[in-house]
Motif scaffolding. Structure first.
Motif, PDB file in Angstrom:
ATOM      1  N   LEU A  12       0.809  -1.213   0.000  1.00 46.25           N
ATOM      2  CA  LEU A  12       0.000   0.000   0.000  1.00 46.25           C
ATOM      3  C   LEU A  12       0.844   1.264   0.000  1.00 46.25           C
ATOM      4  CD1 LEU A  12      -2.881  -0.875   2.479  1.00 46.25           C
ATOM      5  CD2 LEU A  12      -2.886  -0.973  -0.010  1.00 46.25           C
ATOM      6  N   SER A  13       2.086   1.156   0.495  1.00 54.10           N
ATOM      7  CA  SER A  13       2.979   2.308   0.513  1.00 54.10           C
ATOM      8  C   SER A  13       4.421   1.841   0.563  1.00 54.10           C
ATOM      9  CB  SER A  13       2.694   3.189   1.737  1.00 54.10           C
ATOM     10  OG  SER A  13       3.614   4.261   1.817  1.00 54.10           O
ATOM     11  N   PRO A  14       5.292   2.518  -0.193  1.00 53.25           N
ATOM     12  CA  PRO A  14       6.715   2.226  -0.060  1.00 53.25           C
ATOM     13  C   PRO A  14       7.232   2.858   1.228  1.00 53.25           C
ATOM     14  CG  PRO A  14       6.432   4.092  -1.510  1.00 53.25           C
ATOM     15  CD  PRO A  14       5.048   3.585  -1.162  1.00 53.25           C
ATOM     16  N   GLU A  15       8.508   2.633   1.519  1.00 60.02           N
ATOM     17  CA  GLU A  15       9.142   3.349   2.630  1.00 60.02           C
ATOM     18  C   GLU A  15       9.092   4.841   2.307  1.00 60.02           C
ATOM     19  OE1 GLU A  15      13.653   3.809   4.009  1.00 60.02           O
ATOM     20  OE2 GLU A  15      12.824   1.810   4.426  1.00 60.02           O
ATOM     21  N   VAL A  16       8.818   5.639   3.326  1.00 57.52           N
ATOM     22  CA  VAL A  16       8.742   7.094   3.160  1.00 57.52           C
ATOM     23  C   VAL A  16       9.829   7.720   4.022  1.00 57.52           C
ATOM     24  CG1 VAL A  16       7.290   9.144   3.386  1.00 57.52           C
ATOM     25  CG2 VAL A  16       6.234   6.924   2.840  1.00 57.52           C
ATOM     26  N   ASN A  17      10.660   8.568   3.415  1.00 59.80           N
ATOM     27  CA  ASN A  17      11.721   9.296   4.116  1.00 59.80           C
ATOM     28  C   ASN A  17      11.600  10.767   3.774  1.00 59.80           C
ATOM     29  OD1 ASN A  17      13.698   7.367   5.461  1.00 59.80           O
ATOM     30  ND2 ASN A  17      13.386   6.429   3.456  1.00 59.80           N
ATOM     31  N   GLY A  18      11.598  11.604   4.808  1.00 61.39           N
ATOM     32  CA  GLY A  18      11.472  13.022   4.534  1.00 61.39           C
ATOM     33  C   GLY A  18      11.952  13.894   5.670  1.00 61.39           C
ATOM     34  N   ILE A  19      11.925  15.186   5.379  1.00 60.05           N
ATOM     35  CA  ILE A  19      12.266  16.215   6.355  1.00 60.05           C
ATOM     36  C   ILE A  19      11.128  17.228   6.354  1.00 60.05           C
ATOM     37  CG2 ILE A  19      13.865  18.101   6.914  1.00 60.05           C
ATOM     38  CD1 ILE A  19      16.073  16.407   5.580  1.00 60.05           C
ATOM     39  N   ILE A  20      10.705  17.623   7.538  1.00 56.31           N
ATOM     40  CA  ILE A  20       9.662  18.629   7.689  1.00 56.31           C
ATOM     41  C   ILE A  20      10.311  19.918   8.176  1.00 56.31           C
ATOM     42  CG2 ILE A  20       7.493  19.239   8.845  1.00 56.31           C
ATOM     43  CD1 ILE A  20       7.276  16.787   6.966  1.00 56.31           C
ATOM     44  N   ASN A  96      -6.947   0.049  -7.764  1.00 55.30           N
ATOM     45  CA  ASN A  96      -6.238  -1.227  -7.691  1.00 55.30           C
ATOM     46  C   ASN A  96      -4.847  -1.208  -7.055  1.00 55.30           C
ATOM     47  OD1 ASN A  96      -8.496  -2.399  -8.842  1.00 55.30           O
ATOM     48  ND2 ASN A  96      -7.730  -2.032 -10.897  1.00 55.30           N
ATOM     49  N   THR A  97      -3.958  -0.295  -7.421  1.00 55.31           N
ATOM     50  CA  THR A  97      -2.631  -0.284  -6.809  1.00 55.31           C
ATOM     51  C   THR A  97      -1.968   1.076  -6.962  1.00 55.31           C
ATOM     52  OG1 THR A  97      -0.468  -1.354  -6.692  1.00 55.31           O
ATOM     53  CG2 THR A  97      -1.442  -1.149  -8.878  1.00 55.31           C
ATOM     54  N   LEU A  98      -1.156   1.420  -5.974  1.00 52.96           N
ATOM     55  CA  LEU A  98      -0.309   2.620  -6.059  1.00 52.96           C
ATOM     56  C   LEU A  98       1.162   2.208  -5.951  1.00 52.96           C
ATOM     57  CD1 LEU A  98      -2.381   5.162  -3.963  1.00 52.96           C
ATOM     58  CD2 LEU A  98      -1.655   5.447  -6.334  1.00 52.96           C
ATOM     59  N   ASN A  99       1.465   0.989  -6.332  1.00 54.80           N
ATOM     60  CA  ASN A  99       2.829   0.470  -6.263  1.00 54.80           C
ATOM     61  C   ASN A  99       3.564   0.840  -7.556  1.00 54.80           C
ATOM     62  OD1 ASN A  99       5.114  -0.892  -5.584  1.00 54.80           O
ATOM     63  ND2 ASN A  99       4.241  -2.930  -5.719  1.00 54.80           N
ATOM     64  N   TYR A 100       3.839   2.135  -7.731  1.00 53.59           N
ATOM     65  CA  TYR A 100       4.479   2.658  -8.931  1.00 53.59           C
ATOM     66  C   TYR A 100       5.929   2.995  -8.620  1.00 53.59           C
ATOM     67  CZ  TYR A 100      -0.288   3.760 -10.671  1.00 53.59           C
ATOM     68  OH  TYR A 100      -1.586   3.715 -11.087  1.00 53.59           O
ATOM     69  N   ASP A 101       6.825   2.779  -9.584  1.00 60.08           N
ATOM     70  CA  ASP A 101       8.224   3.186  -9.422  1.00 60.08           C
ATOM     71  C   ASP A 101       8.321   4.682  -9.127  1.00 60.08           C
ATOM     72  OD1 ASP A 101       9.205   0.646  -9.826  1.00 60.08           O
ATOM     73  OD2 ASP A 101       9.700   0.971 -11.941  1.00 60.08           O
ATOM     74  N   HIS A 104       7.571   5.346  -5.497  1.00 55.51           N
ATOM     75  CA  HIS A 104       8.709   4.865  -4.692  1.00 55.51           C
ATOM     76  C   HIS A 104       9.826   5.899  -4.690  1.00 55.51           C
ATOM     77  CE1 HIS A 104       7.961   0.469  -3.845  1.00 55.51           C
ATOM     78  NE2 HIS A 104       6.894   0.817  -4.535  1.00 55.51           N
ATOM     79  N   LYS A 105      10.175   6.412  -5.867  1.00 54.63           N
ATOM     80  CA  LYS A 105      11.274   7.374  -5.967  1.00 54.63           C
ATOM     81  C   LYS A 105      10.944   8.673  -5.244  1.00 54.63           C
ATOM     82  CE  LYS A 105      13.369   5.667 -10.177  1.00 54.63           C
ATOM     83  NZ  LYS A 105      13.571   5.875 -11.613  1.00 54.63           N
ATOM     84  N   LEU A 106       9.752   9.212  -5.463  1.00 49.63           N
ATOM     85  CA  LEU A 106       9.405  10.489  -4.842  1.00 49.63           C
ATOM     86  C   LEU A 106       9.360  10.386  -3.319  1.00 49.63           C
ATOM     87  CD1 LEU A 106       6.693  11.909  -7.261  1.00 49.63           C
ATOM     88  CD2 LEU A 106       9.103  12.539  -7.094  1.00 49.63           C
ATOM     89  N   LEU A 133      -0.509   9.753 -13.481  1.00 50.50           N
ATOM     90  CA  LEU A 133      -1.223   9.798 -12.210  1.00 50.50           C
ATOM     91  C   LEU A 133      -1.087  11.190 -11.633  1.00 50.50           C
ATOM     92  CD1 LEU A 133      -2.648   8.275  -9.854  1.00 50.50           C
ATOM     93  CD2 LEU A 133      -0.364   7.838  -8.936  1.00 50.50           C
ATOM     94  N   GLY A 134      -2.188  11.787 -11.208  1.00 49.42           N
ATOM     95  CA  GLY A 134      -2.162  13.079 -10.545  1.00 49.42           C
ATOM     96  C   GLY A 134      -2.062  12.900  -9.042  1.00 49.42           C
ATOM     97  N   VAL A 135      -1.131  13.611  -8.416  1.00 47.35           N
ATOM     98  CA  VAL A 135      -0.985  13.584  -6.961  1.00 47.35           C
ATOM     99  C   VAL A 135      -0.918  15.031  -6.464  1.00 47.35           C
ATOM    100  CG1 VAL A 135       0.205  11.359  -6.970  1.00 47.35           C
ATOM    101  CG2 VAL A 135       1.544  13.450  -6.935  1.00 47.35           C
ATOM    102  N   GLY A 136      -1.194  15.210  -5.183  1.00 46.27           N
ATOM    103  CA  GLY A 136      -1.083  16.523  -4.579  1.00 46.27           C
ATOM    104  C   GLY A 136       0.011  16.512  -3.532  1.00 46.27           C
ATOM    105  N   SER A 137       0.780  17.601  -3.447  1.00 47.94           N
ATOM    106  CA  SER A 137       1.852  17.667  -2.460  1.00 47.94           C
ATOM    107  C   SER A 137       2.310  19.108  -2.269  1.00 47.94           C
ATOM    108  CB  SER A 137       3.038  16.810  -2.898  1.00 47.94           C
ATOM    109  OG  SER A 137       4.035  16.792  -1.898  1.00 47.94           O
ATOM    110  N   ILE A 138       2.904  19.371  -1.104  1.00 52.19           N
ATOM    111  CA  ILE A 138       3.577  20.651  -0.865  1.00 52.19           C
ATOM    112  C   ILE A 138       5.089  20.453  -0.835  1.00 52.19           C
ATOM    113  CG2 ILE A 138       1.618  21.559   0.441  1.00 52.19           C
ATOM    114  CD1 ILE A 138       3.365  21.192   2.995  1.00 52.19           C
ATOM    115  N   CYS A 139       5.545  19.246  -1.090  1.00 48.83           N
ATOM    116  CA  CYS A 139       6.951  18.882  -0.904  1.00 48.83           C
ATOM    117  C   CYS A 139       7.778  19.073  -2.165  1.00 48.83           C
ATOM    118  CB  CYS A 139       7.046  17.418  -0.464  1.00 48.83           C
ATOM    119  SG  CYS A 139       6.082  17.058   1.024  1.00 48.83           S
ATOM    120  N   THR A 140       9.093  19.087  -1.961  1.00 51.66           N
ATOM    121  CA  THR A 140      10.049  18.977  -3.058  1.00 51.66           C
ATOM    122  C   THR A 140      10.694  17.605  -2.922  1.00 51.66           C
ATOM    123  OG1 THR A 140      11.799  20.021  -1.755  1.00 51.66           O
ATOM    124  CG2 THR A 140      10.497  21.459  -3.205  1.00 51.66           C
ATOM    125  N   PHE A 141      11.225  17.099  -4.027  1.00 50.47           N
ATOM    126  CA  PHE A 141      11.694  15.721  -4.059  1.00 50.47           C
ATOM    127  C   PHE A 141      13.086  15.637  -4.665  1.00 50.47           C
ATOM    128  CE2 PHE A 141       7.133  16.024  -4.531  1.00 50.47           C
ATOM    129  CZ  PHE A 141       6.679  15.188  -3.525  1.00 50.47           C
TER     130      PHE A 141
END
Length: 154
Positions: A12-20, A96-101, A104-106, A133-141
């Protein structure tokens, strides 16, 4: 014949790493809520930022009955709770799935400034023939080179 009774491992989700950050400074002690849905099932977990504002959420895999006969709504949401305020930093949804490369990268290396505007991003889907795929975010990657299009959320 009874294959629809069988449960399947589903990511359902890859590993998530970030800074706030807030006004460019790392936030310590912010709570990151990860809300995942598959059909009518919800899977929630959270992490707390360290002194450098870093957080990490592990890969989330579940065993579910998956039907190939019907499309199923799947969503991912990341929300920051800090100073009695909730700020959505990532939202994605499809069938069906959000297991997209590309996801994962973002989500592998992101920086989220809580004062940034909401952006709508288009990222590659599973197959070249599928629409982005359209996604919403306030982040930079770190891997923003895979983003096909960016625009302010209206």
């Amino acid at each position: 014949m009874f294959s629809w009774f069988k449960k399947t491992d589903l990511e359902l989700s890859p590993e998530v790493n970030g800074i706030i950050t807030l006004h460019g400074k790392p936030i310590a002690g912010a709570k990151i809520l990860r809300r995942l849905t598959y059909s009518d099932k919800e899977f929630n977990d959270s992490a707390i930022t360290d002194e450098q504002g870093h957080f990490q959420l592990p890969v989330k895999k579940v065993k579910l009955r998956v039907s190939s006969m019907f499309d199923t709504a799947v969503t991912q949401n990341l929300v920051v709770e800090y100073a009695n305020k909730q700020t959505e930093i990532w939202t994605a949804g499809t069938t069906n799935t959000l297991n997209y490369d590309s996801i994962h990268k973002l989500l592998s290396d992101m920086t989220c400034e809580l004062t940034s505007p909401d952006m709508r991003l288009e990222i590659p889907s599973l197959t070249p023939k599928s629409p982005p795929l359209g996604v919403g975010s306030i982040c930079t990657f770190k891997h923003d080179e895979i983003i096909l299009e960016k625009e302010l959320w209206k």
